[in-house]
Design an enzyme around this catalytic site. Structure first.
Site, PDB file in Angstrom:
ATOM      1  N   ASN A  52      -1.525  -0.092 -43.526  1.00 35.22           N
ATOM      2  CA  ASN A  52      -0.581  -1.379 -43.387  1.00 35.22           C
ATOM      3  C   ASN A  52      -0.102  -1.155 -45.306  1.00 35.22           C
ATOM      4  O   ASN A  52      -0.253   0.033 -46.048  1.00 35.22           O
ATOM      5  CB  ASN A  52      -1.336  -2.330 -43.467  1.00 35.22           C
ATOM      6  CG  ASN A  52      -0.147  -3.977 -42.973  1.00 35.22           C
ATOM      7  OD1 ASN A  52       0.690  -3.763 -43.088  1.00 35.22           O
ATOM      8  ND2 ASN A  52      -0.884  -4.682 -42.305  1.00 35.22           N
ATOM      9  N   HIS A  95       5.477  -5.679 -36.004  1.00 35.28           N
ATOM     10  CA  HIS A  95       4.596  -4.928 -36.578  1.00 35.28           C
ATOM     11  C   HIS A  95       5.136  -3.758 -36.417  1.00 35.28           C
ATOM     12  O   HIS A  95       4.095  -3.238 -35.783  1.00 35.28           O
ATOM     13  CB  HIS A  95       3.520  -5.583 -37.821  1.00 35.28           C
ATOM     14  CG  HIS A  95       3.383  -4.895 -38.640  1.00 35.28           C
ATOM     15  ND1 HIS A  95       3.853  -5.179 -40.313  1.00 35.28           N
ATOM     16  CD2 HIS A  95       2.272  -4.415 -39.615  1.00 35.28           C
ATOM     17  CE1 HIS A  95       3.742  -5.218 -41.045  1.00 35.28           C
ATOM     18  NE2 HIS A  95       2.548  -3.897 -40.320  1.00 35.28           N
TER      19      HIS A  95
END
Length: 386
Positions: free
Chosen positions: A353, A332
């Site tokens: 994020n 990620h």
């Protein structure tokens, strides 16, 4: 420490005291309390299912994840004396770990990262290591107006690499111009970037790595605004075709079996709309030394960072530690915006994020500083503007 930062720190301490005195314990069996939690969670996140059978399966997954959340909360409370992470009713609590990994994580980030390098074009630019020694204090670019744009939502894609990369360039552009940066088009990068060379691999909405992001931008010489090429693949509102150079061998089949040429790069990408003056000329993979990274973040701007995202699925707040994640399986990509480093106490990174503002701490999360937590320091990068 600034007054606003002190107030944030004090609120965190108070939250920790409350958490320590009454750790959340979720129901693990099918009872009315569990049913009410599921119902309220569905309303909060606007979750609908196509039939009763699917709803039943999702409810069972919900219960299984509550068990996992309880286990993680107990583990965090046992090993973390300050600001422990909390886990529970995240937007993804109805997904199995396998479903979560397939939908939101990115298996193409690592590409021989042990061999550190910078752009092929500027051999004189070495791997950055400021050797800054001890770093203390707090700093956060999200507190500087216009540097960090709004939290994005990648949807059920692996588009994190493009979104985080855009966040880095947005920050650099705002710092350079002294004014708020526009949102940059991650969709254009996903649709038009088919790079596969050396360590750079772009696999569109399925995934990619920071090297591929920057190689594409250096080749192109400019970027489009989000308003000129909106993000659409995350909500299923477009079906673009694979970009030129897309590697089926390394990426697998393109994410959609049927595509629409009119929704693709060849029809939508218009270089005449590049933002005037914004040109990425180089990039660097940064030192893995976290003190050096903190100095780079403050001196350069928000940084791209890869990590192992396993512990993020059920995360709801606090300072994330390496509970079940490791520092090697990077899957990620996020944007580091700040840090809070103390000589005594819990030090942490602040990261933005790309899972929407309903996730984590209004779309952000904190992760332990100085311990290589979840590999947050293993692959950090930044672009450089002309």
């Amino acid at each position: 420490m600034r007054l606003d930062s002190m107030l944030v720190f004090m609120s965190v301490v108070v939250s920790h005291i409350i958490f320590s005195q009454s750790m959340i314990e979720y129901p693990e069996e099918d009872n009315q309390h569990a049913k009410d939690l599921f119902s309220n969670w569905r309303k909060r996140h606007s979750k609908t299912y196509k039939n009763g059978s699917v709803e039943h399966i999702k409810y069972q997954t919900f219960l299984e994840n509550l068990k996992i959340a309880n286990q993680l909360n107990r583990l965090a409370s046992k090993y973390d004396s300050e600001m422990p992470p909390t886990f529970g009713l995240s937007p993804y609590v109805d997904l199995t770990p396998k479903e979560f990994k397939q939908r939101f994580l990115n298996r193409f980030i690592q590409s021989n990262i042990s061999s550190r390098r910078t752009s092929n074009r500027t051999k004189s630019r070495k791997q950055r290591d400021t050797n800054s020694g001890s770093v203390t204090g707090c700093f956060d670019w999200s507190e500087v107006y216009g540097v960090v744009t709004s939290v994005k939502d990648q949807g059920s894609t692996g588009a994190c690499w493009a979104i985080a990369g855009c966040g880095n360039i947005e920050g650099l552009w705002a710092i350079k111009t002294g004014s708020s940066s526009p949102d940059l088009s991650s969709q254009a990068v996903l649709d038009c970037n088919g790079i596969f060379q050396n360590q750079a691999l772009a696999c569109g909405p399925t995934g990619g790595n920071p090297m591929a992001f920057y190689e594409f931008l250096v080749n192109e010489g400019g970027m489009l605004q989000e308003s000129d090429y909106p993000f659409c693949v995350g909500n299923g509102s477009c079906s673009p075709c694979a970009p030129p150079g897309y590697s089926t061998l390394h990426c697998g089949p393109w994410f959609t079996p049927s595509c629409n040429v009119s929704e693709s790069c060849s029809a939508k990408y218009n270089r005449s709309k590049f933002i005037p003056g914004l040109k990425v000329v180089d990039y660097a993979i940064l030192s893995q030394n976290e003190n050096s990274l903190a100095a780079d973040l403050k001196n350069i701007g928000p940084l791209v960072a890869a990590l192992h995202g396993r512990d993020l699925q059920l995360y709801t707040g606090g300072v994330l530690r390496a509970l079940t994640c490791n520092k090697y399986n990077l899957d990620h990509v996020v944007l580091l915006t700040g840090y809070n480093i103390t000589e005594n106490g819990a030090s942490y990174w602040i990261a933005k994020n790309s899972w929407g503002a309903m996730w984590g701490e209004k779309g952000f999360f904190r992760i332990s500083f100085g311990s290589e937590a979840c590999g947050i320091n293993k692959l950090c990068a930044t672009g450089f503007l002309a």
